[in-house]
Design an enzyme around this catalytic site. Structure first.
Site, mmCIF file in Angstrom:
data_model
loop_
_atom_site.group_PDB
_atom_site.id
_atom_site.type_symbol
_atom_site.label_atom_id
_atom_site.label_comp_id
_atom_site.label_asym_id
_atom_site.label_seq_id
_atom_site.Cartn_x
_atom_site.Cartn_y
_atom_site.Cartn_z
ATOM 1 N N GLU A 67 2.724 -2.061 2.715
ATOM 2 C CA GLU A 67 2.422 -0.669 3.138
ATOM 3 C C GLU A 67 3.551 0.146 3.545
ATOM 4 O O GLU A 67 3.837 0.148 4.748
ATOM 5 C CB GLU A 67 1.227 -0.398 4.033
ATOM 6 C CG GLU A 67 1.084 1.192 4.366
ATOM 7 C CD GLU A 67 -0.113 1.296 5.106
ATOM 8 O OE1 GLU A 67 -0.797 0.410 5.870
ATOM 9 O OE2 GLU A 67 -0.584 2.541 5.317
ATOM 10 N N LYS A 92 0.454 -0.623 -0.919
ATOM 11 C CA LYS A 92 -0.305 0.478 -0.468
ATOM 12 C C LYS A 92 0.588 1.382 -0.007
ATOM 13 O O LYS A 92 0.975 1.711 0.976
ATOM 14 C CB LYS A 92 -1.100 -0.116 0.863
ATOM 15 C CG LYS A 92 -1.701 1.061 1.641
ATOM 16 C CD LYS A 92 -2.848 0.430 2.738
ATOM 17 C CE LYS A 92 -3.401 1.636 3.679
ATOM 18 N NZ LYS A 92 -4.502 1.197 4.540
HETATM 19 C C1 5MM Z 1 -6.485 2.882 10.156
HETATM 20 O O1 5MM Z 1 -5.265 2.822 10.562
HETATM 21 C C2 5MM Z 1 -4.148 1.830 10.225
HETATM 22 C C3 5MM Z 1 -3.486 1.403 11.477
HETATM 23 O O2 5MM Z 1 -2.699 2.524 12.043
HETATM 24 P P1 5MM Z 1 -2.107 2.480 13.556
HETATM 25 O O3 5MM Z 1 -1.162 1.223 13.559
HETATM 26 O O4 5MM Z 1 -1.239 3.762 13.695
HETATM 27 O O5 5MM Z 1 -3.366 2.304 14.452
HETATM 28 C C4 5MM Z 1 -3.294 2.323 9.240
HETATM 29 O O6 5MM Z 1 -2.271 1.520 8.803
HETATM 30 C C5 5MM Z 1 -3.939 2.747 7.977
HETATM 31 O O7 5MM Z 1 -4.462 1.487 7.506
HETATM 32 C C6 5MM Z 1 -3.366 3.460 7.032
HETATM 33 O O8 5MM Z 1 -2.410 4.657 7.628
HETATM 34 C C7 5MM Z 1 -4.302 4.166 6.011
HETATM 35 O O9 5MM Z 1 -5.111 4.863 6.650
HETATM 36 P P2 5MM Z 1 -5.173 6.381 6.521
HETATM 37 O O10 5MM Z 1 -6.055 7.026 7.104
HETATM 38 O O11 5MM Z 1 -3.796 6.935 6.302
HETATM 39 O O12 5MM Z 1 -5.943 6.494 5.271
#
Ligand code: 5MM
Length: 337
Positions: free
Chosen positions: A177, A219
């Protein structure tokens, strides 16, 4: 030639128009999400919330895998069933975030590199033993004021590739990602140029580290203007530019691309995914979702920390999951469906 177990898992995560629920918020991030609905986060409340999500009836119709945080993979539902078992018995594949977060990158002000490689081989072995079958690592590539630098792109691509190789060695399918966030006022041209450069560098690093492309998922963010940019592209333009960027950078050997939602509204994230799957002919990879906020936000707002609201919250989660699953085959026909 028979597929390896890793390849089977990567394929299963994107088969039948299903997608991934990203529920791997760090303690700090879930704390912010809870604060948005007036809740103070505790380990118990995080457990209750995730139990509500994972036990939504029929979740597996639209959700193939759930990404967990280290705290969650060690927790159990209120009846004592470990979350990993709760997911597996529904035929949902448990996954785990293995990075330890983005830290400031020395020499590159305003930029970060994601850490977590030290001791990763042992952590991968532990998570595999606990039942995880895929992993996730998120790099953050910010746009603005001379950013991203070449140093930032190179450091993050290298770390992503080292992680992916270690994950595959230990039996976990890596989700790679590299996120170009929507924060800021950059326009869609900048997003497309930076996302293209970041993905090109990531796939060069993955090749160098001998990562098996057939046994991984990408991702990425969609190509979309920053939140503060006054010019907003329409759904078709976002779809066309995102696909142009992906066609230029992502080898056909990669089985699937599962987008992050990145702060888009829930409905917008569904519409963009649908447009890419509906109008552009056969694509070399399956396009699906690995959304966090775009799947969870309506459910969190309905739940607000109370078990009495669990059924209503689950209904909202199931609705978003169902609509995104429709979008993964280009069959989303609006919110009423
Ligand atoms: C769910 O949040 C994941 C972890 O984020 P942090 O390390 O900031 O706590 C994040 O990696 C998430 O899997 C991705 O950003 C996808 O989530 P969104 O909300 O962007 O769909």
């Amino acid at each position: 030639m028979a597929r390896s177990e890793l390849e089977e898992t990567a394929q299963a995560l994107v088969a039948h128009s299903r997608g991934i629920l990203a529920a791997d918020e760090s303690t700090a991030t879930i704390g912010k999400r809870f604060a948005d609905v007036g809740l103070a986060a505790t380990a118990e409340l995080r457990r209750d919330y995730r139990e509500m999500l994972f036990s939504a009836p029929g979740l597996a119709k639209a959700i193939s895998g759930v990404i967990l945080h280290d705290e969650t993979i060690r927790q159990s539902a209120s009846d004592g069933t470990p979350f990993v078992h709760l997911l597996r018995r529904q035929h949902i594949i448990p996954g785990i975030t293995v990075d330890t977060g983005a830290v400031p990158l020395a020499g590159c002000p305003g930029e970060t590199v994601t850490e977590g490689l030290d001791g990763l081989r042992a952590r991968v072995a532990e998570y595999h033993g606990m039942g995880a079958r895929f992993a996730k690592w998120r790099a953050v590539i910010r746009i603005g004021d001379g950013r991203p630098t070449r140093g930032c792109l190179a450091a993050n691509a290298h770390a992503l590739a080292r992680y992916a190789a270690l994950a595959q060695e230990g039996g976990l399918v890596p989700i790679v990602e590299p996120e170009v966030p929507m924060d800021g006022g950059h326009d869609i041209d900048d997003c497309e140029a930076v996302t293209t450069a970041a993905l090109a560098q990531v796939f060069a690093a993955l090749a160098e580290q001998r990562v098996e492309l057939e046994a991984m998922l990408l991702k990425p963010n969609m190509v979309i203007a920053g939140k503060d940019c006054p010019h907003r592209a329409g759904v078709a333009e976002v779809a066309e530019r995102t696909l142009r960027c992906l066609r230029r950078t992502v080898p056909a050997a990669v089985p699937g691309i599962v987008f992050l939602s990145g702060g888009q509204g829930s409905e917008q994230a569904t519409a963009h995914l649908n447009a890419m799957n509906a109008g552009y002919g056969p694509l070399p990879w399956r396009l699906s979702f690995s959304y966090g906020r775009a799947l969870q936000e309506p459910a969190l707002r309905a739940w607000r920390g109370s078990r009495e609201n669990a059924a209503a919250a689950q209904e909202r989660l199931l609705k978003r999951a169902r609509l995104n699953s429709a979008a993964a085959s280009g069959a989303y026909a609006g919110e009423a469906a």
